[in-house]
Scaffold this active site. Sequence first.
Site, PDB file in Angstrom:
ATOM      1  N   SER A 185       0.761  -1.249   0.000  1.00 35.34           N
ATOM      2  CA  SER A 185       0.000   0.000   0.000  1.00 35.34           C
ATOM      3  C   SER A 185       0.796   1.307   0.000  1.00 35.34           C
ATOM      4  O   SER A 185       1.724   1.502   0.779  1.00 35.34           O
ATOM      5  CB  SER A 185      -0.924   0.011   1.210  1.00 35.34           C
ATOM      6  OG  SER A 185      -1.315   1.319   1.523  1.00 35.34           O
ATOM      7  N   GLY A 205     -14.920  -0.017  -8.580  1.00 28.07           N
ATOM      8  CA  GLY A 205     -15.162   1.251  -7.891  1.00 28.07           C
ATOM      9  C   GLY A 205     -14.339   2.406  -8.420  1.00 28.07           C
ATOM     10  O   GLY A 205     -14.835   3.530  -8.545  1.00 28.07           O
ATOM     11  N   SER A 221      -0.749   4.147   0.775  1.00 24.91           N
ATOM     12  CA  SER A 221      -1.318   4.987   1.841  1.00 24.91           C
ATOM     13  C   SER A 221      -0.524   4.920   3.141  1.00 24.91           C
ATOM     14  O   SER A 221      -0.248   5.948   3.757  1.00 24.91           O
ATOM     15  CB  SER A 221      -2.776   4.599   2.103  1.00 24.91           C
ATOM     16  OG  SER A 221      -3.535   4.785   0.942  1.00 24.91           O
ATOM     17  N   TYR A 263       0.372   2.735  -9.624  1.00 25.19           N
ATOM     18  CA  TYR A 263       1.576   3.549  -9.397  1.00 25.19           C
ATOM     19  C   TYR A 263       2.797   2.679  -9.115  1.00 25.19           C
ATOM     20  O   TYR A 263       3.919   3.176  -9.096  1.00 25.19           O
ATOM     21  CB  TYR A 263       1.359   4.502  -8.217  1.00 25.19           C
ATOM     22  CG  TYR A 263       1.120   3.756  -6.925  1.00 25.19           C
ATOM     23  CD1 TYR A 263       2.169   3.442  -6.073  1.00 25.19           C
ATOM     24  CD2 TYR A 263      -0.157   3.301  -6.590  1.00 25.19           C
ATOM     25  CE1 TYR A 263       1.959   2.714  -4.918  1.00 25.19           C
ATOM     26  CE2 TYR A 263      -0.375   2.578  -5.442  1.00 25.19           C
ATOM     27  CZ  TYR A 263       0.682   2.286  -4.611  1.00 25.19           C
ATOM     28  OH  TYR A 263       0.471   1.544  -3.481  1.00 25.19           O
ATOM     29  N   THR A 313      -9.673   0.666  -0.317  1.00 26.13           N
ATOM     30  CA  THR A 313      -9.140   0.313  -1.631  1.00 26.13           C
ATOM     31  C   THR A 313      -9.743  -1.001  -2.118  1.00 26.13           C
ATOM     32  O   THR A 313     -10.646  -1.566  -1.486  1.00 26.13           O
ATOM     33  CB  THR A 313      -7.586   0.282  -1.594  1.00 26.13           C
ATOM     34  OG1 THR A 313      -7.098   0.177  -2.924  1.00 26.13           O
ATOM     35  CG2 THR A 313      -7.049  -0.858  -0.749  1.00 26.13           C
ATOM     36  N   LYS A 349     -14.480  -0.791  -2.368  1.00 25.89           N
ATOM     37  CA  LYS A 349     -14.985   0.581  -2.536  1.00 25.89           C
ATOM     38  C   LYS A 349     -16.515   0.639  -2.698  1.00 25.89           C
ATOM     39  O   LYS A 349     -17.125   1.654  -2.380  1.00 25.89           O
ATOM     40  CB  LYS A 349     -14.302   1.260  -3.726  1.00 25.89           C
ATOM     41  CG  LYS A 349     -12.827   1.543  -3.477  1.00 25.89           C
ATOM     42  CD  LYS A 349     -12.175   2.294  -4.613  1.00 25.89           C
ATOM     43  CE  LYS A 349     -10.700   2.518  -4.339  1.00 25.89           C
ATOM     44  NZ  LYS A 349     -10.043   3.347  -5.341  1.00 25.89           N
TER      45      LYS A 349
END
Length: 245
Positions: free
Chosen positions: A14, A127, A16, A206, A60, A64
């Site tokens: 992740s 989502g 985040s 990413y 995530t 979602k």
Amino acid sequence: MTEFGLIGRNISYSFSKQYFTKKFENEHLHCSYNNFDLKEIIEFPNILSTHPKLKGLNVTIPYKEEIIPFLDNLSKNAKKIGAVNTIKIEKNGKLKGYNTDFYGFIKSLEPHLKPHHKKALILGTGGASKAVAFALKKLEIPYSFVSRNYSDHVNFIYENLNSPIIASHQIIINCTPLGTYPAVDACPNIPYEHITSKHLLFDLIYNPSETLFLKKGKQHGAQILNGLQMLELQAEKAWKLWNKP
């Protein structure tokens, strides 16, 4: 210590957690951020009961949409989109769902748009694709969904994509997880040979920074963008929502 976190499945990679942990260190904030890796969404209430200091959550893949029945209310945009990537835990314990994905997508795409970017193909129907469709609508860019099978809102299936379809859709957005680390040899099955320098390929992934989808587009002269800036923008938007009085 105030807690924040991410719910999803197989999220050890992740963005985040790294992003917010670094942010808390840099800004000397007495906060923590944890990954909550759920096999099933039904495990979600247990997180709330065992982490009473939670103030906000990111959401995530693949939850979602599945998270919505667990929330007390939704922002106007999240309701229209039908997907949530940010949850604010209010002082009274109520859970409000927001979508900051569409904001991150608009802000990262807009500076790269050129007059010939008139129509878009959205690869995938999860989502994230709903947030992208909402953003394109705001930008007044017509779009079509591409998936493996036809359904009510799917305009094309991968095997039917051809030169005229690719030529008439100058923006192609990958909203599928295909190509995400560690499965970096995968990519959406589109006819890359029809991509030209008129195309803009945007991958919501990413990691890696240049997916096989983007590499193949670049080989044919396309402009390419990955999802890192979008993620940073949506994360900062989520932070503002969590801290809004």
